[in-house]
Design an enzyme around this catalytic site. Sequence first.
Site, short mmCIF file in Angstrom:
data_model
loop_
_atom_site.label_atom_id
_atom_site.label_comp_id
_atom_site.label_asym_id
_atom_site.label_seq_id
_atom_site.Cartn_x
_atom_site.Cartn_y
_atom_site.Cartn_z
CD GLU A 263 -3.21 35.06 -30.42
OE1 GLU A 263 -2.83 35.29 -31.59
OE2 GLU A 263 -3.80 35.89 -29.72
CD GLU A 317 -12.65 36.12 -33.05
OE1 GLU A 317 -12.85 37.07 -32.27
OE2 GLU A 317 -11.57 35.51 -33.12
CE LYS A 320 -9.16 38.87 -35.66
NZ LYS A 320 -9.14 39.77 -34.49
CD GLU A 326 -5.94 39.15 -39.92
OE1 GLU A 326 -6.17 39.27 -38.70
OE2 GLU A 326 -4.89 38.69 -40.37
#
Length: 470
Positions: A263, A317, A320, A326
């Site tokens: 990541e 997303e 999150k 985030e």
Amino acid sequence: MTKGFRLIFVTSLLLTLLGLCRGSTIGVCYGRNADDLPTPDKVAQLVQLHKIKYLRMYDSNIQVLKAFANTGVELMIGISNLDLLPFSQFQSNADTWLRNNILPYYPATKITYITVGAEVTESPNNVSAMVVPAMKNVLTALRKAGLQKKIKVSTTHSLGILSRSFPPSAGAFNSSHAFFLKPMLEFLAENQSPFMVDIYPYYAYRDSPSNVSLDYALFESSSEVIDPNTGLLYTNMFDAQIDALYFALMALNFRTIKIMVTETGWPSKGSPKEKAATPDNAQTYNTNLIRHVINDTGTPAKPGEELDVYIFSLFNENRKPGLESERNWGLFYPDQTSVYNLDITGQGAVSLTTEANVTSSNGTYCIASSTASEIDLQNALDWACGSGNVDCSAIQPSQPCFEPDNVVSHASFAFNSYYQQNGATDIACSFGGTGIKVNKDPSNATRKPVYKTKFDDMHVFGVLALPNRF
């Protein structure tokens, strides 16, 4: 040595060398902590459209595995921290999981890595002791299926596994993790599996802007940071963090384990205090990262060393928790439009739409004549997709440009692709009299694009990364 044996030996050697010379790769993480994401089938189409060849997922979701069958995309799948206990306790649990969740879809779905647990040293529960037993049970299950050489087993870590990362030559693992690290590193070395790590220069800058310059974090620094112990020069934080891991491994006498970045990335939006979380910075970081990786630049301590990197994440997303950033590490919005321009291949100077290759450098396009016979159009289409070397995968069934399903539409796609790739000249649009030049973008008249974006050589089309995935 007989001729037959010689041939087999040489062929085997060539295949081995080809594998060794594969070069560094860029992949994308497919996080799904959201309630508005497209279906796995549509995700598979999107991934193929943007030539993403490596994808990391965090579980073994059956619908996702099915969606990526026969796509050629290499998948890294995961076993969550919550499942470590049953996988570590009984071999039968690993055997059953492999039999039910993997073998029915392999090898049509190309699975190459299994991560057992993720960043366990950051987990609020003490699960790190379960990782190596679980890894061993998964490997044993793979060995029973004859897949131990084709699917590698590892686990991912945060950079917090180091107690010291600067200067890089002083890189050292946190001694409190020694009980877990030694058997884990022995497992990786014995099975030639990579040390997987999640790296985020963004956090180093965000949390300490007085000590870390933004340019240094973004691969844009014109100055160098010198390691006083080795004299090595660093122009970006990413390399410094990778080398800190290499030195930490060497300090424990593990010199053959390769590092894989599972990541990394930069957020495109953040809370008012997260001023560096912008689309421009996200694009800059990932553009420079991709160039750095695919050029096999290596690091100051390991020049030319191959390094596989996964950028998180495919989508923003919305579920999150935490700060605004985030929820904003994605390349794509859930409606599949791009957050910003980035080329995952690192080649640049390409403009992608769902029509594929309709971009024109001189304002003209080539389409199929509506008055041409279907036989002539089909013959011309077959030639363009064959001898003409046009990539016609996008007009195959279930692919983004298959509809409308008729020979005129498919031929127009292939004709314009060939026309643009061959200088947009008159002869490149002849196709035996079945092609005609037009000044209007045909994609606007035939179907509504999922997204349309253009960029120049300084912009690259690709993806982002995201922390706290769980």
